[in-house]
Design a protein around this motif. Structure first.
Motif, PDB file in Angstrom:
ATOM      1  N   SER A 168       2.834  11.995   6.420  1.00  0.00           N
ATOM      2  CA  SER A 168       2.393  12.285   7.311  1.00  0.00           C
ATOM      3  C   SER A 168       2.085  10.223   7.750  1.00  0.00           C
ATOM      4  CB  SER A 168       1.147  12.801   7.498  1.00  0.00           C
ATOM      5  OG  SER A 168       0.481  12.612   6.699  1.00  0.00           O
ATOM      6  N   ASN A 169       2.935   9.446   7.251  1.00  0.00           N
ATOM      7  CA  ASN A 169       2.525   8.287   7.077  1.00  0.00           C
ATOM      8  C   ASN A 169       1.023   7.372   7.097  1.00  0.00           C
ATOM      9  OD1 ASN A 169       5.062   7.359   7.602  1.00  0.00           O
ATOM     10  ND2 ASN A 169       5.090   7.878   9.509  1.00  0.00           N
ATOM     11  N   PHE A 170       0.352   8.195   6.229  1.00  0.00           N
ATOM     12  CA  PHE A 170      -0.668   8.207   6.390  1.00  0.00           C
ATOM     13  C   PHE A 170      -1.460   6.337   5.482  1.00  0.00           C
ATOM     14  CE2 PHE A 170      -4.594   7.893   3.222  1.00  0.00           C
ATOM     15  CZ  PHE A 170      -6.519   8.035   4.442  1.00  0.00           C
ATOM     16  N   PRO A 171      -0.898   6.005   4.391  1.00  0.00           N
ATOM     17  CA  PRO A 171      -0.273   4.618   3.891  1.00  0.00           C
ATOM     18  C   PRO A 171       0.115   3.572   5.117  1.00  0.00           C
ATOM     19  CG  PRO A 171       0.669   6.351   2.832  1.00  0.00           C
ATOM     20  CD  PRO A 171       0.265   6.895   3.705  1.00  0.00           C
ATOM     21  N   ARG A 172       0.869   4.179   5.919  1.00  0.00           N
ATOM     22  CA  ARG A 172       1.645   3.358   6.388  1.00  0.00           C
ATOM     23  C   ARG A 172       0.061   2.511   7.674  1.00  0.00           C
ATOM     24  NH1 ARG A 172       6.465   1.809   7.659  1.00  0.00           N
ATOM     25  NH2 ARG A 172       7.413   3.189   7.415  1.00  0.00           N
TER      26      ARG A 172
ATOM     27  N   ILE B 118       0.998  -1.255  -0.226  1.00  0.00           N
ATOM     28  CA  ILE B 118       0.084  -0.012  -0.273  1.00  0.00           C
ATOM     29  C   ILE B 118       1.246   1.078  -0.121  1.00  0.00           C
ATOM     30  CG2 ILE B 118      -1.717   1.146   1.784  1.00  0.00           C
ATOM     31  CD1 ILE B 118      -3.003  -1.058   2.024  1.00  0.00           C
ATOM     32  N   VAL B 119       2.143   1.272   0.738  1.00  0.00           N
ATOM     33  CA  VAL B 119       3.274   2.194   0.845  1.00  0.00           C
ATOM     34  C   VAL B 119       3.735   2.192  -0.931  1.00  0.00           C
ATOM     35  CG1 VAL B 119       5.131   3.419   1.767  1.00  0.00           C
ATOM     36  CG2 VAL B 119       3.401   2.951   3.356  1.00  0.00           C
ATOM     37  N   GLU B 120       3.788   1.736  -1.572  1.00  0.00           N
ATOM     38  CA  GLU B 120       4.827   1.577  -1.978  1.00  0.00           C
ATOM     39  C   GLU B 120       2.988   2.528  -3.116  1.00  0.00           C
ATOM     40  OE1 GLU B 120       7.668   2.169  -3.230  1.00  0.00           O
ATOM     41  OE2 GLU B 120       8.226   1.618  -1.077  1.00  0.00           O
ATOM     42  N   ALA B 121       2.031   1.661  -3.819  1.00  0.00           N
ATOM     43  CA  ALA B 121       1.122   1.607  -4.165  1.00  0.00           C
ATOM     44  C   ALA B 121       0.868   3.763  -4.540  1.00  0.00           C
ATOM     45  CB  ALA B 121       0.134   0.821  -3.756  1.00  0.00           C
ATOM     46  N   PHE B 122       0.592   3.955  -3.147  1.00  0.00           N
ATOM     47  CA  PHE B 122       0.729   5.151  -2.286  1.00  0.00           C
ATOM     48  C   PHE B 122       1.866   6.122  -3.001  1.00  0.00           C
ATOM     49  CE2 PHE B 122      -1.259   8.921  -0.459  1.00  0.00           C
ATOM     50  CZ  PHE B 122      -3.175   8.974  -0.358  1.00  0.00           C
ATOM     51  N   LYS B 123       2.463   5.849  -2.844  1.00  0.00           N
ATOM     52  CA  LYS B 123       3.456   6.879  -3.511  1.00  0.00           C
ATOM     53  C   LYS B 123       4.239   6.887  -4.846  1.00  0.00           C
ATOM     54  CE  LYS B 123       7.114   6.441   0.814  1.00  0.00           C
ATOM     55  NZ  LYS B 123       8.542   5.885  -0.106  1.00  0.00           N
ATOM     56  N   ALA B 124       3.769   5.957  -5.481  1.00  0.00           N
ATOM     57  CA  ALA B 124       3.387   5.661  -7.106  1.00  0.00           C
ATOM     58  C   ALA B 124       2.206   6.985  -7.721  1.00  0.00           C
ATOM     59  CB  ALA B 124       3.252   4.393  -7.704  1.00  0.00           C
ATOM     60  N   PHE B 125       1.272   6.337  -7.056  1.00  0.00           N
ATOM     61  CA  PHE B 125       0.057   7.626  -7.008  1.00  0.00           C
ATOM     62  C   PHE B 125       0.380   8.190  -7.355  1.00  0.00           C
ATOM     63  CE2 PHE B 125      -3.855   9.454  -5.725  1.00  0.00           C
ATOM     64  CZ  PHE B 125      -4.521   9.662  -7.068  1.00  0.00           C
ATOM     65  N   SER B 126       0.970   9.499  -5.968  1.00  0.00           N
ATOM     66  CA  SER B 126       1.194  10.755  -5.580  1.00  0.00           C
ATOM     67  C   SER B 126       2.431  11.103  -6.035  1.00  0.00           C
ATOM     68  CB  SER B 126       1.566  10.528  -4.273  1.00  0.00           C
ATOM     69  OG  SER B 126       2.869  10.024  -3.836  1.00  0.00           O
ATOM     70  N   ASN B 127       2.928  10.064  -7.206  1.00  0.00           N
ATOM     71  CA  ASN B 127       3.366  11.094  -8.160  1.00  0.00           C
ATOM     72  C   ASN B 127       3.788  10.662  -9.041  1.00  0.00           C
ATOM     73  OD1 ASN B 127       6.495  10.303  -5.554  1.00  0.00           O
ATOM     74  ND2 ASN B 127       6.811   8.952  -6.716  1.00  0.00           N
TER      75      ASN B 127
ATOM     76  N   VAL C 181      -2.772   3.124   7.733  1.00  0.00           N
ATOM     77  CA  VAL C 181      -4.519   2.430   6.540  1.00  0.00           C
ATOM     78  C   VAL C 181      -3.782   1.068   6.187  1.00  0.00           C
ATOM     79  CG1 VAL C 181      -5.304   2.617   4.238  1.00  0.00           C
ATOM     80  CG2 VAL C 181      -5.235   4.612   5.786  1.00  0.00           C
ATOM     81  N   ALA C 182      -2.800   0.826   6.023  1.00  0.00           N
ATOM     82  CA  ALA C 182      -2.308  -0.637   5.846  1.00  0.00           C
ATOM     83  C   ALA C 182      -2.431  -1.511   6.447  1.00  0.00           C
ATOM     84  CB  ALA C 182      -0.451  -0.788   5.280  1.00  0.00           C
ATOM     85  N   HIS C 183      -2.811  -0.879   7.849  1.00  0.00           N
ATOM     86  CA  HIS C 183      -3.143  -1.709   9.599  1.00  0.00           C
ATOM     87  C   HIS C 183      -4.716  -2.314   9.471  1.00  0.00           C
ATOM     88  CE1 HIS C 183       1.318  -1.468  10.572  1.00  0.00           C
ATOM     89  NE2 HIS C 183       1.052   0.081  11.297  1.00  0.00           N
ATOM     90  N   ILE C 184      -5.147  -1.531   8.589  1.00  0.00           N
ATOM     91  CA  ILE C 184      -7.061  -1.818   8.415  1.00  0.00           C
ATOM     92  C   ILE C 184      -6.740  -3.378   8.630  1.00  0.00           C
ATOM     93  CG2 ILE C 184      -8.630  -1.383   7.787  1.00  0.00           C
ATOM     94  CD1 ILE C 184      -8.055   1.611   7.707  1.00  0.00           C
ATOM     95  N   LEU C 185      -6.510  -3.661   6.678  1.00  0.00           N
ATOM     96  CA  LEU C 185      -6.666  -5.380   7.025  1.00  0.00           C
ATOM     97  C   LEU C 185      -6.158  -6.631   7.742  1.00  0.00           C
ATOM     98  CD1 LEU C 185      -8.427  -6.505   4.177  1.00  0.00           C
ATOM     99  CD2 LEU C 185      -5.960  -6.553   3.715  1.00  0.00           C
ATOM    100  N   PRO C 186      -4.598  -6.014   7.662  1.00  0.00           N
ATOM    101  CA  PRO C 186      -4.230  -7.064   9.484  1.00  0.00           C
ATOM    102  C   PRO C 186      -5.366  -7.126  10.566  1.00  0.00           C
ATOM    103  CG  PRO C 186      -2.710  -6.203   8.729  1.00  0.00           C
ATOM    104  CD  PRO C 186      -3.838  -5.004   7.870  1.00  0.00           C
ATOM    105  N   LEU C 187      -6.483  -5.858  11.352  1.00  0.00           N
ATOM    106  CA  LEU C 187      -6.348  -6.163  11.772  1.00  0.00           C
ATOM    107  C   LEU C 187      -7.915  -6.690  11.959  1.00  0.00           C
ATOM    108  CD1 LEU C 187      -5.987  -2.483  13.563  1.00  0.00           C
ATOM    109  CD2 LEU C 187      -5.885  -4.454  14.894  1.00  0.00           C
ATOM    110  N   GLY C 188      -8.627  -6.294  10.809  1.00  0.00           N
ATOM    111  CA  GLY C 188      -9.780  -7.100  10.012  1.00  0.00           C
ATOM    112  C   GLY C 188      -9.571  -9.049  10.252  1.00  0.00           C
TER     113      GLY C 188
END
Length: 420
Positions: free
Chosen positions: A76-80, A54-63, A82-89
């Motif tokens: 601000s580590n927003f993608p990082r 997710i972090v790499e995908a978000f960086k590619a999108f933002s670029n 967000v990536a924790h949501i799926l493992p918690l689910g």
């Protein structure tokens, strides 16, 4: 992962341990511990995979986007988060299946997952707020506004709601009752008194445009004299001209008096207001020969000729006895010097003639007669302003002896020694 396979694996492990002669309770305990380790390891591995993806995908999108908001989200580590949501689910879904025979462990892990979810969403909200603040600070309309104050207030409310939800999850007590809310409000008012005052003050500062970031302020009470570099919920940070920093409580900006130099910086000139103290015993009437000698000064020659004609006409009309200089009308060396200073300022290209300009006498003092210079310089930058002011008074101080005047000075050791 299939639910039947997970339950079958748990039963097989437990039966194997009992078959090896282990007591049933110990077999259940070991089964729970092993399952717990497996779940945590699997969730941790999934978290690493999802986070990286997710972090790499978000960086590619933002670029690829033109806006800078998503760049601030990355910082601000927003993608990082967000990536924790799926493992918690996934953890939320697996816990009731794997620990079906251990209600205590199921409830414990489910509550822990809920608490982590609350904390995670608070962090996600914080990253969004920080990104919004940084994005708005790029805009000239919001660059000098106390955005940090609003972010801090919203974060206080977010953490307050998060803490209440966590307490409800851990204790089971509802926070919706009036008694609980009343007690919580009292605690909040007690603990966050300064924060609430700062919040109210920051709103008033922003709405009334009292202080902006970049303003030069002088706050003698706190020893602050410099530029405002930061306005947040609790304090205003000022960088003084000696490169030190002073922090001022935000609510002091509306509770106490201070000086903001923004009006001067936005005006058409910076005021020069300083006095020269003239020795009173050096002031005298000017005889005709004195006037003729002063006409050699080009700057006041037209004034002297015009003024002397008026004086002579008055004295002839009133038949003044000029055998004694005091009779009739006369010019004085101080009056002529005052007009010279006025003409010198009007000739000075550094002085704004559209703003107020005046040279005047003040009331006599024990140090002589103050001759005050009041005008405005075009250049408002501090260093250049001081140079302009110094040039004006250098010239006037050097010019005073030409008018037969003296500057007042307190006697020094050499003066007293000469008298002795």
């Amino acid at each position: 992962m299939n639910e039947d396979l997970l339950q079958a694996y748990s039963c097989i492990l437990q039966e194997y341990l009992v078959g090896e002669g282990m007591h049933l309770q110990w077999a259940i305990f070991i089964n729970v511990v092993v399952n717990c380790i497996i779940v945590l390891v699997c969730v941790y591995i999934l978290d690493i995979i999802f986070r990286k993806f997710i972090v790499e995908a978000f960086k590619a999108f933002s670029n690829k986007t033109k806006t800078t908001f998503d760049d601030y989200l990355v910082k601000s580590n927003f993608p990082r988060f967000v990536a924790h949501i799926l493992p918690l689910g996934i953890l939320w879904h697996l816990v009731p299946i794997i620990f079906i025979e251990s209600p205590f462990m199921t409830n414990f892990l489910l509550v822990a997952t809920k608490v982590l979810s609350v904390v995670l969403f608070v962090y996600i909200f914080r990253s969004i707020l920080r990104s919004t603040r940084n994005f708005l600070e790029e805009n000239e309309r919001f660059k000098d506004k106390p955005m940090e104050s609003y972010v801090q207030v919203m974060m206080i409310f977010a953490w307050g709601i998060g803490v209440f939800l966590i307490i409800q999850l851990l204790t089971g007590f509802s926070i919706a009752s009036l008694t609980t809310l009343g007690a919580a409000s009292a605690v909040i008012l007690l603990i966050f008194k300064d924060t609430i005052l700062g919040f109210v003050a920051s709103i008033q500062v922003s709405v009334n445009d009292i202080v902006r970031i970049g303003d030069w302020i002088t706050f003698s009470k706190f020893g602050a004299d410099g530029y405002v570099t930061e306005i947040n919920l609790a304090t205003v940070r000022v960088q003084n001209f000696d490169n030190t920093f002073t922090t001022i409580p935000t609510y002091s900006l509306i509770a106490d008096s201070f000086q903001n130099w923004r009006g001067m910086q936005e005006s058409k000139g910076r005021r020069i207001k300083r006095s020269i103290f003239i020795k009173q015993s050096s002031i005298k009437f000017l005889a005709v020969e004195d006037v003729e000698k002063l006409k050699e000064i080009q700057l006041i020659k037209p004034y002297l000729e015009h003024r002397q004609r008026d004086v002579d006409k008055f004295n002839r009309t009133h038949e003044a006895d000029k055998g004694l200089l005091i009779n009739g009308r006369n010019q004085t060396n101080l009056g002529v010097f005052r007009h010279y200073a006025d003409a010198f300022l009007n000739e000075n290209s550094a002085i704004n003639k559209d703003l107020f300009l005046m040279v005047r006498h003040l009331a006599p003092t024990e140090k002589g007669i103050p001759l005050e210079i009041f005008c405005f310089s075009y250049d408002k930058r501090w260093e250049n302003y001081e140079h302009i002011q110094a040039d004006i008074f250098d010239h006037l101080l050097a010019a005073i002896p030409y008018f037969g005047l003296e500057i007042f000075e307190l006697p020094t050791g050499k003066d007293l020694q000469a008298l002795a």
